[in-house]
Structures are given as structure tokens and as C-alpha cells.
Motif scaffolding. Sequence first.
Motif, PDB file in Angstrom:
ATOM      1  N   GLN A   6       3.305   3.483  49.065  1.00  0.00           N
ATOM      2  CA  GLN A   6       4.197   3.030  47.922  1.00  0.00           C
ATOM      3  C   GLN A   6       4.912   4.355  47.375  1.00  0.00           C
ATOM      4  O   GLN A   6       4.149   5.260  46.829  1.00  0.00           O
ATOM      5  CB  GLN A   6       3.804   1.997  46.860  1.00  0.00           C
ATOM      6  CG  GLN A   6       3.231   0.897  47.194  1.00  0.00           C
ATOM      7  CD  GLN A   6       2.917   0.024  45.992  1.00  0.00           C
ATOM      8  OE1 GLN A   6       2.847   0.285  44.985  1.00  0.00           O
ATOM      9  NE2 GLN A   6       2.118  -1.110  46.295  1.00  0.00           N
ATOM     10  N   ALA A   7       6.287   4.223  47.422  1.00  0.00           N
ATOM     11  CA  ALA A   7       6.924   5.680  46.971  1.00  0.00           C
ATOM     12  C   ALA A   7       8.168   5.443  46.391  1.00  0.00           C
ATOM     13  O   ALA A   7       8.601   4.141  46.434  1.00  0.00           O
ATOM     14  CB  ALA A   7       7.081   6.580  48.352  1.00  0.00           C
ATOM     15  N   VAL A  21       0.247   8.551  61.108  1.00  0.00           N
ATOM     16  CA  VAL A  21       0.013  10.064  61.234  1.00  0.00           C
ATOM     17  C   VAL A  21      -1.595  10.172  61.399  1.00  0.00           C
ATOM     18  O   VAL A  21      -2.324   9.278  61.483  1.00  0.00           O
ATOM     19  CB  VAL A  21       0.410  10.614  59.818  1.00  0.00           C
ATOM     20  CG1 VAL A  21       1.845  10.616  60.094  1.00  0.00           C
ATOM     21  CG2 VAL A  21      -0.383   9.955  58.758  1.00  0.00           C
ATOM     22  N   ASN A  22      -1.875  11.393  61.566  1.00  0.00           N
ATOM     23  CA  ASN A  22      -3.271  11.696  61.900  1.00  0.00           C
ATOM     24  C   ASN A  22      -4.272  11.685  60.477  1.00  0.00           C
ATOM     25  O   ASN A  22      -5.420  11.206  60.546  1.00  0.00           O
ATOM     26  CB  ASN A  22      -3.479  13.073  62.521  1.00  0.00           C
ATOM     27  CG  ASN A  22      -2.672  13.083  63.822  1.00  0.00           C
ATOM     28  OD1 ASN A  22      -2.948  12.122  64.475  1.00  0.00           O
ATOM     29  ND2 ASN A  22      -2.197  14.020  64.339  1.00  0.00           N
ATOM     30  N   ASN A  23      -3.688  12.193  59.450  1.00  0.00           N
ATOM     31  CA  ASN A  23      -4.556  12.055  58.167  1.00  0.00           C
ATOM     32  C   ASN A  23      -3.572  11.901  56.956  1.00  0.00           C
ATOM     33  O   ASN A  23      -2.247  11.860  57.095  1.00  0.00           O
ATOM     34  CB  ASN A  23      -5.341  13.436  58.070  1.00  0.00           C
ATOM     35  CG  ASN A  23      -4.414  14.518  58.278  1.00  0.00           C
ATOM     36  OD1 ASN A  23      -3.454  14.554  57.840  1.00  0.00           O
ATOM     37  ND2 ASN A  23      -4.901  15.469  59.277  1.00  0.00           N
ATOM     38  N   VAL A  24      -4.312  11.813  55.787  1.00  0.00           N
ATOM     39  CA  VAL A  24      -3.470  11.610  54.710  1.00  0.00           C
ATOM     40  C   VAL A  24      -2.561  12.871  54.374  1.00  0.00           C
ATOM     41  O   VAL A  24      -1.411  12.495  53.566  1.00  0.00           O
ATOM     42  CB  VAL A  24      -4.489  11.403  53.491  1.00  0.00           C
ATOM     43  CG1 VAL A  24      -3.852  10.952  52.211  1.00  0.00           C
ATOM     44  CG2 VAL A  24      -5.293  10.299  53.643  1.00  0.00           C
ATOM     45  N   SER A  25      -3.106  14.196  54.536  1.00  0.00           N
ATOM     46  CA  SER A  25      -1.999  15.009  54.210  1.00  0.00           C
ATOM     47  C   SER A  25      -0.769  15.098  54.638  1.00  0.00           C
ATOM     48  O   SER A  25       0.252  15.497  54.279  1.00  0.00           O
ATOM     49  CB  SER A  25      -2.761  16.328  54.330  1.00  0.00           C
ATOM     50  OG  SER A  25      -3.117  16.489  55.850  1.00  0.00           O
ATOM     51  N   VAL A  27       0.868  12.248  55.544  1.00  0.00           N
ATOM     52  CA  VAL A  27       1.545  11.282  54.962  1.00  0.00           C
ATOM     53  C   VAL A  27       2.471  11.979  53.676  1.00  0.00           C
ATOM     54  O   VAL A  27       3.517  11.628  53.758  1.00  0.00           O
ATOM     55  CB  VAL A  27       0.690  10.215  54.484  1.00  0.00           C
ATOM     56  CG1 VAL A  27       1.408   9.356  53.715  1.00  0.00           C
ATOM     57  CG2 VAL A  27      -0.110   9.549  55.349  1.00  0.00           C
ATOM     58  N   TYR A  28       1.875  12.671  52.896  1.00  0.00           N
ATOM     59  CA  TYR A  28       2.498  13.464  52.020  1.00  0.00           C
ATOM     60  C   TYR A  28       3.652  14.207  52.465  1.00  0.00           C
ATOM     61  O   TYR A  28       4.741  14.278  51.898  1.00  0.00           O
ATOM     62  CB  TYR A  28       1.495  14.402  51.188  1.00  0.00           C
ATOM     63  CG  TYR A  28       0.634  13.561  50.375  1.00  0.00           C
ATOM     64  CD1 TYR A  28       1.069  13.090  49.219  1.00  0.00           C
ATOM     65  CD2 TYR A  28      -0.824  13.206  50.748  1.00  0.00           C
ATOM     66  CE1 TYR A  28       0.488  12.304  48.199  1.00  0.00           C
ATOM     67  CE2 TYR A  28      -1.630  12.570  49.808  1.00  0.00           C
ATOM     68  CZ  TYR A  28      -0.862  12.144  48.518  1.00  0.00           C
ATOM     69  OH  TYR A  28      -1.808  11.461  47.924  1.00  0.00           O
ATOM     70  N   VAL A  29       3.218  15.098  53.590  1.00  0.00           N
ATOM     71  CA  VAL A  29       4.446  15.750  54.189  1.00  0.00           C
ATOM     72  C   VAL A  29       5.605  15.025  54.735  1.00  0.00           C
ATOM     73  O   VAL A  29       6.742  15.413  54.407  1.00  0.00           O
ATOM     74  CB  VAL A  29       3.715  16.637  55.458  1.00  0.00           C
ATOM     75  CG1 VAL A  29       5.051  17.355  56.077  1.00  0.00           C
ATOM     76  CG2 VAL A  29       2.640  17.565  54.990  1.00  0.00           C
ATOM     77  N   GLU A  30       5.257  13.817  55.410  1.00  0.00           N
ATOM     78  CA  GLU A  30       6.337  13.074  55.835  1.00  0.00           C
ATOM     79  C   GLU A  30       7.322  12.220  54.692  1.00  0.00           C
ATOM     80  O   GLU A  30       8.388  12.063  54.778  1.00  0.00           O
ATOM     81  CB  GLU A  30       5.705  11.761  56.780  1.00  0.00           C
ATOM     82  CG  GLU A  30       5.303  12.334  58.119  1.00  0.00           C
ATOM     83  CD  GLU A  30       6.317  13.010  58.878  1.00  0.00           C
ATOM     84  OE1 GLU A  30       7.732  12.403  58.920  1.00  0.00           O
ATOM     85  OE2 GLU A  30       6.149  13.983  59.534  1.00  0.00           O
ATOM     86  N   ILE A  37       8.967  10.029  46.639  1.00  0.00           N
ATOM     87  CA  ILE A  37       7.754  10.571  45.718  1.00  0.00           C
ATOM     88  C   ILE A  37       6.511   9.675  45.781  1.00  0.00           C
ATOM     89  O   ILE A  37       6.512   8.383  45.638  1.00  0.00           O
ATOM     90  CB  ILE A  37       7.939  10.604  44.344  1.00  0.00           C
ATOM     91  CG1 ILE A  37       9.396  11.566  44.208  1.00  0.00           C
ATOM     92  CG2 ILE A  37       7.104  11.004  43.362  1.00  0.00           C
ATOM     93  CD1 ILE A  37      10.123  11.448  42.843  1.00  0.00           C
ATOM     94  N   PRO A  38       5.486  10.054  46.490  1.00  0.00           N
ATOM     95  CA  PRO A  38       4.349   8.954  46.923  1.00  0.00           C
ATOM     96  C   PRO A  38       3.822   8.465  45.446  1.00  0.00           C
ATOM     97  O   PRO A  38       3.567   9.326  44.493  1.00  0.00           O
ATOM     98  CB  PRO A  38       3.510  10.026  47.420  1.00  0.00           C
ATOM     99  CG  PRO A  38       3.672  11.290  47.293  1.00  0.00           C
ATOM    100  CD  PRO A  38       5.096  11.485  46.852  1.00  0.00           C
ATOM    101  N   VAL A  39       3.402   7.101  45.284  1.00  0.00           N
ATOM    102  CA  VAL A  39       2.773   6.639  44.248  1.00  0.00           C
ATOM    103  C   VAL A  39       1.374   6.137  44.513  1.00  0.00           C
ATOM    104  O   VAL A  39       0.525   6.463  43.728  1.00  0.00           O
ATOM    105  CB  VAL A  39       3.692   5.409  43.835  1.00  0.00           C
ATOM    106  CG1 VAL A  39       2.880   4.477  42.661  1.00  0.00           C
ATOM    107  CG2 VAL A  39       4.995   5.798  43.406  1.00  0.00           C
TER     108      VAL A  39
END
Length: 415
Positions: A6-7, A21-25, A27-30, A37-39
Motif C-alpha cells: 500500500q502506497a 521482486v527478490n526481497n523487501v528492499s 520493493v522500496y527501490v521500485e 510513498i510506501p505505507v
Amino acid sequence: MEFEYQALNRTGTVIRNTIAVNNVSQVYVELKRMGLIPVRISPAVQTETVWKRYWGQILKKSGYSNEPDPRRAQQKHLPFFTTQMAIMLQAGTQLADVLNALEQQMACPHWKALAAELYRQVREGGNLASAMNTYSNVFDKIYVSMIAAGEKSGKMVSILNQLAAFSQRADRLRNKIISAMIYPLVLSMIAVGVLVVLLFFVLPRFENIFLEMKVNLPASTKMLLTVSAALRTNMVLSLAGLAGTIVGIVYWLRSAYGRRLIARTALRLPVIGLMIKSVQSARIMRLIGLLVEANVPLVDSLDLTRQACSNYLFRDMMQDVYDSVVNGHSMYEVMQSSGIMDSSVVQMVRTGEENSQIGQVTTMLAGYLDDRNETQIGMLTHIMEPLILVLMGTVIGGLAISLILPMFDLSQISA
């Protein structure tokens, strides 16, 4: 691996979607790359069953796929897509955010994929018309041309509203025509079913009775018994002949000669011919009006309208109209000489040409024709229902009479 997120976008709208993606980090980059802005971020719940996965593998090996594919999006969702886009743009939402929001709103997975692909191309700096032109199975040349005109003139909201109204009107008319054909089709299927039961099950029983009693059969009864016996004794040959006939008819209908002959014959029918002329004329006037009022040059408008004509005779007429305008002549003279356009329509086109208001005149004319067509389709449905019932009654009644007539001879013998 898939993650749900949710963003918030630039306007504060909450965006919910999934990303692989491969990992959570990552996700933030994308999300940062997309300006969001990620929620909340969480792993996506895998709901795919073993059977669904197995079936998907079978389809994939067979050359098909159950994965969302933008090229498999159907045009029946186009009115909703266009209307929602117009509403959000009119509210001041940026085009990229509109496409991103539409990805969440579309229920069809193929349309979700299509909206996502349009969003990606626009996000990367492309224009919407070029992105839509990639998917010609959904967005035809007229739609793309009007979107391009809207982007160039800055009147995208107005163009989308016109496209939404056109799509909704066309969808409504198509549904009315389909609804009008359902009842005759059901009655025809019932009639065919009754004929099959009579020929394969009822007539053989009566044939044995007539042979035992040595009754003089009328010509109609003899013909029915002969047809029934031929079909039953040559079942494979009959089915092969029927299949071959159907394939031949379909092949002939797909040929240019067949389509032209069908179009010419349909226009000569007493009621249906007038209906086809009116519907085709309304569509042509609507398309010319939309394109001209969207500032598409008249020559290009006529060429696009010609390509959109499904009826061969009207397509030939629009080709002649196009050639006439390119050579500096008028439209209405060609339409009048074609003989397939109503004289009142031709005169309105002439008025629009003489007053240099062809866009306004054709749009008003299309609205009048559309309203009249909807009323006439409803009337045609009410007329066809009793006619089909009478036809069914005549056919089945004739069969029944052919079976009953020998009964009178039997009664005279028993007396």
C-alpha cells in the motif's frame, strides 16, 4: 517472490498492488522509482491451487496461457475504461496516476495487465496514443487517432468523454441487437429439436403401423418417411454431408464475394434492409463527426471511417467518398449516387458541407439516427416473434397433418 504493498501517490491517493521482486528492499527501490510513498508491505498470499497450477502448465505446453495478457483484453470493457479515465482526468489526476489507478479498478486480469503496460510506457516518457496503438485488438485506429488529437490539442477530457459516449452507445445498440436475436434463435433451436425427434423416433414407429395395415399414404407422408429412412440408414454419410455443408457455407461467407453478396442481399430485404442502412449510416455519421470535431483532418477522418466500416457496400461507398474529397469534389454527390444512403441523410451532409459545419451536422444527425434505430429494433423484435411462431406452427403442423391423414384411412378400415 511477490509482495503486496500500500502506497501513496503524489495526490495522496492510496495505491494497492502487488510487485514481483527478490526481497523487501527491492520493493522500496521500485516504489521510490515510481514516485510512491510506501505505507505497508507484506508477502503476497499464494492462493493458486495444485489443480490450477497443473491446468496452467497444460495450457502453456499447448501454446495457450492462463496468465494475464494485454492482447487478450476484450472490447466490452472499453466503455468503463474510457469513462473512468475521463472522470479522473477531469478531477485533475495526472495521466500516469490515472492509468495506475485503473489497474486497480479493472476486474478483468487482462485489462489489469493492459493498464499496467500503458502505465509503464507513459511512465517511461511515451505518449498514450503510441502506447495504445500497440494493442490494436482493443484500441482501433479511430480511438488512437482521437487520443492523439486530444494529446496534441490539450482537450483530452473532452475527447475521452466523446469516446466514452460513443463506446457506450455502440455497446447499447449491440446488446439490443443481440437481445433481439436471442428469442428467434431459441425458437429455431426448439424447432430443429422437434424435427429431429420426429424424423428419428416418431416417424419410424408410425411407418411400421402403416406397413402392417397396408394404408395408402399421401405424398407428404411418403416424402417424410423416405427422408427419415434415408437419414437413419446413412447416419455417417448424413453427418458428413451436414458438416461439409456447414464448412462450405462458412468458407463462402468469409470470402469477399460471399460477403458482398450477403451485404447486397440483406439491403434488399423489406424491413431488415432499411434497418441495416440506418444503422450503418448512423455509425458513419458518428465517426465522421467525432473525428472532425477532434480536429482530425477531413481526409484522414474519411479514411479512418472507411476502415471502420464492416459492411462491404458501405466501405466501397466511403472509398469513393474519400477519393472524391481528395480530388476536390463533394461528399454528398457520391453518397447520393451510391443509392444506399437515405436521401434525408444525404441532404443533411450537403448542408454541412455548404456551411462548413460537417462535424456538427454529422454528430447531430448520428444522434437522431441512433435514437430512431433503437426504437425500430424494439419494434422489429415484436414483429419477428409472432412471425417465427407462425413459421414454427406451419412446419410442425404440416408434419403432424402428414401423420394424421393416414389415420383417417385406418379408421375407415376398422369401420
